[in-house]
Design a protein around this motif. Structure first.
Motif, PDB file in Angstrom:
ATOM      1  N   ALA A  71      13.812  -5.480  -0.547  1.00 35.33           N
ATOM      2  CA  ALA A  71      15.015  -4.685  -0.827  1.00 35.33           C
ATOM      3  C   ALA A  71      14.667  -3.510  -1.738  1.00 35.33           C
ATOM      4  O   ALA A  71      15.162  -2.394  -1.545  1.00 35.33           O
ATOM      5  CB  ALA A  71      16.096  -5.562  -1.460  1.00 35.33           C
ATOM      6  N   ARG A  72      13.790  -3.739  -2.703  1.00 38.68           N
ATOM      7  CA  ARG A  72      13.376  -2.637  -3.596  1.00 38.68           C
ATOM      8  C   ARG A  72      12.695  -1.526  -2.797  1.00 38.68           C
ATOM      9  O   ARG A  72      12.921  -0.338  -3.023  1.00 38.68           O
ATOM     10  CB  ARG A  72      12.425  -3.151  -4.681  1.00 38.68           C
ATOM     11  N   ALA A  73      11.862  -1.927  -1.826  1.00 43.54           N
ATOM     12  CA  ALA A  73      11.182  -0.925  -0.992  1.00 43.54           C
ATOM     13  C   ALA A  73      12.220  -0.107  -0.212  1.00 43.54           C
ATOM     14  O   ALA A  73      12.132   1.123  -0.124  1.00 43.54           O
ATOM     15  CB  ALA A  73      10.207  -1.612  -0.035  1.00 43.54           C
ATOM     16  N   PHE A  74      13.218  -0.789   0.335  1.00 38.41           N
ATOM     17  CA  PHE A  74      14.246  -0.087   1.107  1.00 38.41           C
ATOM     18  C   PHE A  74      15.049   0.864   0.213  1.00 38.41           C
ATOM     19  O   PHE A  74      15.357   1.988   0.608  1.00 38.41           O
ATOM     20  CB  PHE A  74      15.192  -1.091   1.777  1.00 38.41           C
ATOM     21  N   VAL A 321       7.676   0.009   5.975  1.00 36.58           N
ATOM     22  CA  VAL A 321       9.106   0.155   6.292  1.00 36.58           C
ATOM     23  C   VAL A 321       9.395   1.584   6.752  1.00 36.58           C
ATOM     24  O   VAL A 321      10.060   1.812   7.770  1.00 36.58           O
ATOM     25  CB  VAL A 321       9.971  -0.187   5.053  1.00 36.58           C
ATOM     26  N   GLU A 322       8.865   2.553   6.026  1.00 39.48           N
ATOM     27  CA  GLU A 322       9.149   3.949   6.361  1.00 39.48           C
ATOM     28  C   GLU A 322       8.608   4.295   7.748  1.00 39.48           C
ATOM     29  O   GLU A 322       9.263   4.981   8.535  1.00 39.48           O
ATOM     30  CB  GLU A 322       8.553   4.889   5.318  1.00 39.48           C
ATOM     31  N   GLY A 323       7.415   3.780   8.069  1.00 42.71           N
ATOM     32  CA  GLY A 323       6.809   4.054   9.378  1.00 42.71           C
ATOM     33  C   GLY A 323       7.708   3.570  10.512  1.00 42.71           C
ATOM     34  O   GLY A 323       7.863   4.245  11.534  1.00 42.71           O
ATOM     35  N   ILE A 324       8.315   2.408  10.318  1.00 43.15           N
ATOM     36  CA  ILE A 324       9.204   1.859  11.358  1.00 43.15           C
ATOM     37  C   ILE A 324      10.437   2.744  11.506  1.00 43.15           C
ATOM     38  O   ILE A 324      10.868   3.074  12.605  1.00 43.15           O
ATOM     39  CB  ILE A 324       9.600   0.412  10.997  1.00 43.15           C
ATOM     40  N   TRP A 325      10.979   3.160  10.373  1.00 40.96           N
ATOM     41  CA  TRP A 325      12.202   3.990  10.434  1.00 40.96           C
ATOM     42  C   TRP A 325      11.898   5.361  11.058  1.00 40.96           C
ATOM     43  O   TRP A 325      12.659   5.868  11.884  1.00 40.96           O
ATOM     44  CB  TRP A 325      12.831   4.151   9.053  1.00 40.96           C
TER      45      TRP A 325
END
Ligand code: SAM
Length: 353
Positions: A71-74, A321-325
């Motif tokens: 959650a912190r990463a998001f 996470v960013e790569g997926i988004w």
């Protein structure tokens, strides 16, 4: 673009990771368990999810520490809203401890994280206060009828309406407001409950949201003719209590809002079948086992648990996470057609509704 991207986006004027269709990452739904004490006919029908059904073993479910780290990463990438869901989130032991961990997460722009939870309400009498004390701000409670015969049949275990209403009272007493109510409407099943639910919501100040019955998963035997279109629901309610469209609270809000002209509050419709809202969808989902999905109808999840348990640094986790988004281009509901109806799908309780 890197994880520290600070450019202001045309989408909503704030910074954050943007996908291939220009949609920003703002909203994360976290499923904390695949288990549920209800057997709603449209979600986890008891014929399929009986005594022998094998839910995830505990070691495959993300720990609170893993959930909080993810959650912190998001939040670091632009997420402003965290919604806890399931399965039934209140069956996860010590849930207030997780809420306290999530409530401590800081946004890069120092704004407040909107921390909320969707529940069937069955355990709210016991848990509303500890959850509020831990930092939960508000709740959404699912309730499909005020009539025991209808609700009991839909929840699959004859759970009484009065206990959910008592849970809603407990949430209100604990200051978890505004209280939103999710009502899935199925043609021929709980349509007669629409107006009584609207009346009750007006009287109690709850924000009722009618949800079109969706073709999630494969277990519920979904048929298009059981969907009551949102427009029909708007017409039904506003014929009794005239209502006018209200502006969304923010771009990407799931419910379309309608305000009663007599000042009696508002209701909403979630029309993912008849009026898909993919182009404004800013949501990602994490399942209880740590699979990351960028669409409720996604077929493939990305294994965040493997990254979390691989010894990756916080920056590596954020880059994952960013790569997926950044690669995201899904818009299932807009493409819904005969061509997509036979694709494999993941059950909503497993992904997190
Ligand atoms: N157990 C919690 C609850 O009851 O709210 C959280 C999980 S539940 C999957 C989240 C929401 O999804 C509920 O409001 C539920 O009514 C809704 N839902 C489940 N299956 C659905 C379907 N096939 N179509 C529309 N909404 C659905």
């Amino acid at each position: 673009m890197g994880a520290m991207e600070t450019q202001q986006h045309a989408f909503d004027g704030r910074s954050g990771a943007t996908d291939t269709l220009g949609r920003v990452l703002r909203d994360l739904r976290i499923s904390v368990t695949d288990r549920c004490n209800f057997r709603c006919t449209y979600c986890m029908p008891k014929e399929v999810f009986g005594r022998d059904y094998e839910f995830l073993p505990h070691d495959q479910v993300l720990t609170f520490e893993e959930i909080a780290r993810l959650a912190r990463a998001f939040v670091g990438l632009g997420v402003e809203k965290l919604r806890i869901t399931g399965g039934e989130p209140l069956v996860r032991r010590d849930l207030p401890d997780l809420i306290a961990m999530l409530a401590a997460i800081q946004r890069p722009d120092d704004g407040e994280v909107d921390l909320t939870l969707t529940t069937n309400g069955s355990a709210l009498r016991a848990l509303a206060r500890p959850l509020a004390d831990a930092g939960l701000r508000r709740v959404t409670v699912s309730l499909d009828s005020l009539e025991d015969a209808v609700f009991g049949a839909m929840n699959g275990i004859d759970f009484p309406v009065a206990k959910v209403l008592d849970g809603i009272d407990a949430a209100r007493e604990a200051g978890l407001s505004p209280i939103k109510i999710n009502m899935v409407v199925r043609r021929g099943i709980n349509e007669p409950s629409v107006l009584p639910m609207a009346r009750w919501a007006r009287e109690t100040g709850a924000v009722l949201r009618f949800i079109e019955y969706m073709d999630v998963g494969h277990s519920n035997g979904w048929r298009l003719d059981e969907v009551v279109p949102a427009q029909e629901l708007i017409d039904t309610v506003s014929a009794v209590w005239p209502a006018a469209p209200a502006d969304p609270n923010y771009r990407g809000e799931v419910a379309e809002r309608w305000r009663y002209v007599d000042g009696g509050g508002e209701f909403g419709v979630i029309s993912s079948v008849t009026q898909p809202f993919c182009r404004d969808c800013t949501r990602a989902r994490v399942s209880a086992e740590g699979k990351l999905y960028t669409c409720l109808f996604a077929v493939v999840g990305h294994d965040a648990r493997a990254v979390l348990r691989s010894g990756a640094s916080d920056d590596e986790l954020a880059a994952f996470v960013e790569g997926i988004w950044l690669r995201r281009g899904d818009r299932y509901s807009e493409l819904r057609s005969a061509a997509t109806s036979n694709l494999p799908k993941i059950e909503m309780f497993a992904m997190g509704g």
